[in-house]
Design a protein around this motif. Sequence first.
Motif, mmCIF file in Angstrom:
data_model
loop_
_atom_site.group_PDB
_atom_site.id
_atom_site.type_symbol
_atom_site.label_atom_id
_atom_site.label_comp_id
_atom_site.label_asym_id
_atom_site.label_seq_id
_atom_site.Cartn_x
_atom_site.Cartn_y
_atom_site.Cartn_z
ATOM 1 N N ILE A 169 0.832 -1.209 0.000
ATOM 2 C CA ILE A 169 0.000 0.000 0.000
ATOM 3 C C ILE A 169 0.866 1.258 0.000
ATOM 4 C CG2 ILE A 169 -1.612 1.349 1.413
ATOM 5 C CD1 ILE A 169 -2.893 -1.340 2.235
ATOM 6 N N GLU A 170 1.940 1.246 0.777
ATOM 7 C CA GLU A 170 2.817 2.415 0.816
ATOM 8 C C GLU A 170 3.470 2.657 -0.542
ATOM 9 O OE1 GLU A 170 5.547 2.484 4.054
ATOM 10 O OE2 GLU A 170 3.970 2.584 5.580
ATOM 11 N N LEU A 171 3.889 1.587 -1.211
ATOM 12 C CA LEU A 171 4.475 1.749 -2.532
ATOM 13 C C LEU A 171 3.431 2.227 -3.545
ATOM 14 C CD1 LEU A 171 6.820 -1.364 -2.964
ATOM 15 C CD2 LEU A 171 7.408 0.917 -2.173
ATOM 16 N N ALA A 172 2.227 1.690 -3.462
ATOM 17 C CA ALA A 172 1.191 2.017 -4.442
ATOM 18 C C ALA A 172 0.683 3.445 -4.289
ATOM 19 C CB ALA A 172 0.026 1.032 -4.317
ATOM 20 N N THR A 173 0.542 3.925 -3.048
ATOM 21 C CA THR A 173 -0.038 5.243 -2.817
ATOM 22 C C THR A 173 1.005 6.336 -2.600
ATOM 23 O OG1 THR A 173 -0.169 4.934 -0.411
ATOM 24 C CG2 THR A 173 -2.036 4.158 -1.743
ATOM 25 N N GLY A 174 2.195 5.954 -2.128
ATOM 26 C CA GLY A 174 3.201 6.949 -1.789
ATOM 27 C C GLY A 174 3.020 7.532 -0.401
ATOM 28 N N PHE A 175 2.070 7.005 0.381
ATOM 29 C CA PHE A 175 1.804 7.523 1.725
ATOM 30 C C PHE A 175 2.081 6.445 2.774
ATOM 31 C CE2 PHE A 175 -1.237 10.071 -0.894
ATOM 32 C CZ PHE A 175 -0.599 11.289 -0.736
ATOM 33 N N TYR A 176 2.514 6.891 3.955
ATOM 34 C CA TYR A 176 2.792 5.969 5.046
ATOM 35 C C TYR A 176 1.491 5.380 5.600
ATOM 36 C CZ TYR A 176 7.610 7.635 5.249
ATOM 37 O OH TYR A 176 8.920 7.933 4.942
ATOM 38 N N THR A 177 1.600 4.160 6.070
ATOM 39 C CA THR A 177 0.509 3.516 6.794
ATOM 40 C C THR A 177 0.765 3.665 8.293
ATOM 41 O OG1 THR A 177 1.664 1.392 6.769
ATOM 42 C CG2 THR A 177 0.111 1.834 4.967
ATOM 43 N N GLY A 178 -0.306 3.628 9.075
ATOM 44 C CA GLY A 178 -0.178 3.741 10.518
ATOM 45 C C GLY A 178 -0.467 2.433 11.217
ATOM 46 N N ALA A 206 -6.060 8.148 -6.153
ATOM 47 C CA ALA A 206 -5.915 7.891 -7.587
ATOM 48 C C ALA A 206 -4.474 7.480 -7.863
ATOM 49 C CB ALA A 206 -6.282 9.137 -8.385
ATOM 50 N N VAL A 207 -4.279 6.286 -8.363
ATOM 51 C CA VAL A 207 -2.932 5.766 -8.605
ATOM 52 C C VAL A 207 -2.780 5.413 -10.076
ATOM 53 C CG1 VAL A 207 -1.286 3.938 -8.040
ATOM 54 C CG2 VAL A 207 -2.765 4.862 -6.268
ATOM 55 N N ARG A 208 -1.676 5.860 -10.660
ATOM 56 C CA ARG A 208 -1.398 5.544 -12.057
ATOM 57 C C ARG A 208 -1.136 4.046 -12.211
ATOM 58 N NH1 ARG A 208 2.545 9.005 -11.036
ATOM 59 N NH2 ARG A 208 4.067 7.461 -11.762
ATOM 60 N N GLU A 209 -1.503 3.525 -13.355
ATOM 61 C CA GLU A 209 -1.290 2.098 -13.613
ATOM 62 C C GLU A 209 0.200 1.761 -13.611
ATOM 63 O OE1 GLU A 209 -2.607 -1.326 -16.866
ATOM 64 O OE2 GLU A 209 -3.456 0.697 -16.968
ATOM 65 N N ASP A 210 1.021 2.696 -14.097
ATOM 66 C CA ASP A 210 2.463 2.447 -14.117
ATOM 67 C C ASP A 210 3.018 2.270 -12.707
ATOM 68 O OD1 ASP A 210 2.522 2.515 -16.828
ATOM 69 O OD2 ASP A 210 3.672 4.377 -17.018
ATOM 70 N N ARG A 211 2.432 2.991 -11.765
ATOM 71 C CA ARG A 211 2.903 2.858 -10.385
ATOM 72 C C ARG A 211 2.539 1.487 -9.832
ATOM 73 N NH1 ARG A 211 4.569 6.994 -6.346
ATOM 74 N NH2 ARG A 211 4.785 5.831 -4.406
ATOM 75 N N LEU A 212 1.345 0.996 -10.144
ATOM 76 C CA LEU A 212 0.964 -0.344 -9.709
ATOM 77 C C LEU A 212 1.870 -1.398 -10.342
ATOM 78 C CD1 LEU A 212 -2.940 -0.171 -9.760
ATOM 79 C CD2 LEU A 212 -1.438 -0.193 -7.770
ATOM 80 N N LEU A 213 2.248 -1.181 -11.582
ATOM 81 C CA LEU A 213 3.173 -2.103 -12.240
ATOM 82 C C LEU A 213 4.542 -2.069 -11.554
ATOM 83 C CD1 LEU A 213 2.233 -1.374 -15.957
ATOM 84 C CD2 LEU A 213 1.913 -3.547 -14.763
ATOM 85 N N CYS A 214 4.944 -0.889 -11.101
ATOM 86 C CA CYS A 214 6.198 -0.758 -10.358
ATOM 87 C C CYS A 214 6.121 -1.559 -9.065
ATOM 88 C CB CYS A 214 6.470 0.714 -10.068
ATOM 89 S SG CYS A 214 7.791 1.001 -8.870
ATOM 90 N N VAL A 215 4.996 -1.440 -8.347
ATOM 91 C CA VAL A 215 4.822 -2.185 -7.098
ATOM 92 C C VAL A 215 4.893 -3.679 -7.367
ATOM 93 C CG1 VAL A 215 3.293 -2.657 -5.161
ATOM 94 C CG2 VAL A 215 3.410 -0.350 -6.114
ATOM 95 N N GLU A 216 4.278 -4.083 -8.449
ATOM 96 C CA GLU A 216 4.262 -5.507 -8.795
ATOM 97 C C GLU A 216 5.676 -6.042 -8.975
ATOM 98 O OE1 GLU A 216 1.184 -8.049 -11.485
ATOM 99 O OE2 GLU A 216 2.287 -6.475 -12.497
ATOM 100 N N SER A 217 6.562 -5.210 -9.513
ATOM 101 C CA SER A 217 7.935 -5.672 -9.741
ATOM 102 C C SER A 217 8.815 -5.536 -8.500
ATOM 103 C CB SER A 217 8.562 -4.890 -10.902
ATOM 104 O OG SER A 217 8.732 -3.522 -10.567
ATOM 105 N N GLN A 218 8.342 -4.803 -7.472
ATOM 106 C CA GLN A 218 9.110 -4.622 -6.239
ATOM 107 C C GLN A 218 8.350 -5.190 -5.042
ATOM 108 O OE1 GLN A 218 12.127 -3.179 -6.420
ATOM 109 N NE2 GLN A 218 11.887 -2.751 -8.580
ATOM 110 N N LYS A 219 7.491 -6.160 -5.279
ATOM 111 C CA LYS A 219 6.490 -6.554 -4.293
ATOM 112 C C LYS A 219 7.050 -7.151 -3.006
ATOM 113 C CE LYS A 219 5.703 -11.017 -6.564
ATOM 114 N NZ LYS A 219 4.687 -11.862 -7.231
ATOM 115 N N ASP A 220 8.165 -7.843 -3.055
ATOM 116 C CA ASP A 220 8.630 -8.545 -1.859
ATOM 117 C C ASP A 220 9.206 -7.610 -0.809
ATOM 118 O OD1 ASP A 220 7.763 -10.912 -2.824
ATOM 119 O OD2 ASP A 220 9.726 -11.621 -3.489
#
Length: 564
Positions: A360-369, A500-514
């Motif tokens: 979630i942090e990678l996808a949104t760019g915001f910290y989780t609490g 609102a998250v760009r599709e490219d950002r979700l693809l980035c998360v997918e490649s850095q998921k672990d």
Amino acid sequence: MAKLWFKFQRYFRRKPVRFFTFLVLYLTAGSLVFLHSGFVGQPAVSQNQANPAAGAPAEGAELPFLGDLNLGRAFRDTGETSSIARRYGPWFKGKDGNERAKLVDYGGAWSRALKGRVIREKEEERAKYIGCYLDDTQSRALRGVSFFDYKKMTIFRCQDNCAERGYLYAGLEFGAECYCGHKIQATNVSEAECDMDCKGERGSVCGGANRLSVYRLQLAQESARRYGSAVFRGCFRRPDNLSLALPVTAAMPNMSVDKCVDLCTEKEYPLAALAGTACHCGFPTTRFPLHEREDEQLCAQKCSAEEFESCGTPSYFIVYQTQVQDNRCMDRRFLPAKSKQLIALASFPGAGNTWARHLIELATGFYTGSYYFDGSLYNKGFKGERDHWRSGRTICIKTHESGQKEIEAFDAAILLIRNPYKALMAEFNRKYGGHIGFAAHAHWKGKEWPEFVRNYAPWWATHTLDWLKFGKKVLVVHFEDLKQDLFVQLGRMVGLLGVAVREDRLLCVESQKDGNFKRSGLRKLEYDPYTVDMQKTISAYIKTVDAALKGRNLTGVPDDYYPR
């Protein structure tokens, strides 16, 4: 006897100078005895060691440590030895007169200081300081893997992690962040701007705010420098617009997987696509999303330089993921304005909550609490962990609570559900081995495991049932579906968060998921820890949860939850 002692005291009271003189002589004698015992107690040097002609190491050869140092590192017979001899006196020399005496742990502060000095000198041999560099969260100076530790980061630890993965550079930032890379893509700045102490090594500099202290790693052999293990992604059809989808192309008549991966790593791209005798590099994008894998037989063309590897064809590409980190999704910050609603990321312990927070942090760019405060997670980079859960500065709040009052405090929730057999084992590992560690074998065999299952298995069921009953707006996500189809499931989660998250950002998360917060896998036990009675009990809980989900027109539990 008492009279004698009284006379002794009266004698020194009348003559205080005599008393102090006696005290000084006593302390001096004691010091001499102590020093003498230290030198006498040192191990003798054998004849072979004393005589260079009788088996002494050649000039420049490694001399191992003796005594209690056990540093596992060698000490070169060069100017290093001479400088120590000059500093600590001629007694450091060996019996042959040469400054070759092997180090012995004499105890005390001197030994610790010498040990620390030798370690630092060896660290300097394995890495050369390059300078202080500007770093930008949008365009990192070093674009390989990264990890944080806001409690124990040291220069050597960062260097060691980067060297182990085959990187040429290691950079430290903000006292606690380590970045690796194969080249520096940033501007050199004043040394004064790298002004923060390492969190785990006071007195050593670990960069600054958006400033990197960069070291070039002195790896053993230039030919042995590897870029680590690339991850095989599969066989994919050639994209429609090749030049836009994969912007770097190079002809390679003697194609091999290593050559293409090395090229794309040097060019700082996370994808290497082999197409017969051509190598293409790029990022996962909407033009090349890596979602529709083809039959690997379509890519089964032998590499010209490798007998057993496939290198794809001009129409079907073999794709590997390099060690280069996709920085399009690495920036994170707190919400710019206080959130009007509190959204829970709710799960039973061991259901993958920490991993989901990372995504979630990678996808949104915001910290989780978090509803709690976990110092170990804060030290590893979850900066929202320290905020109060009602602060409104984080995108969602981790919680394992299942009481009505606690659930109704949230305006919405993502409910993460995982196979109870896997979740129970994961939480047991966390409880006895930490967030990415493992419980010891004795814990599985002892009374801890049966007692744990007895207490936690019912909670797995009531946790889901309570959130379904008392939650105001609940999005159910199965951990297994998130692993299998991350792009779609993460999109659903982000949709509930209202970002609102760009599709490219979700693809980035997918490649850095672990990331660094996912356990590498449940350690294989020699036996099934679940008894027949445990399985019967857990199966009943699974059926109860499955019925509750379907009763609300939601997808039931995945098929692999049972039978076991």
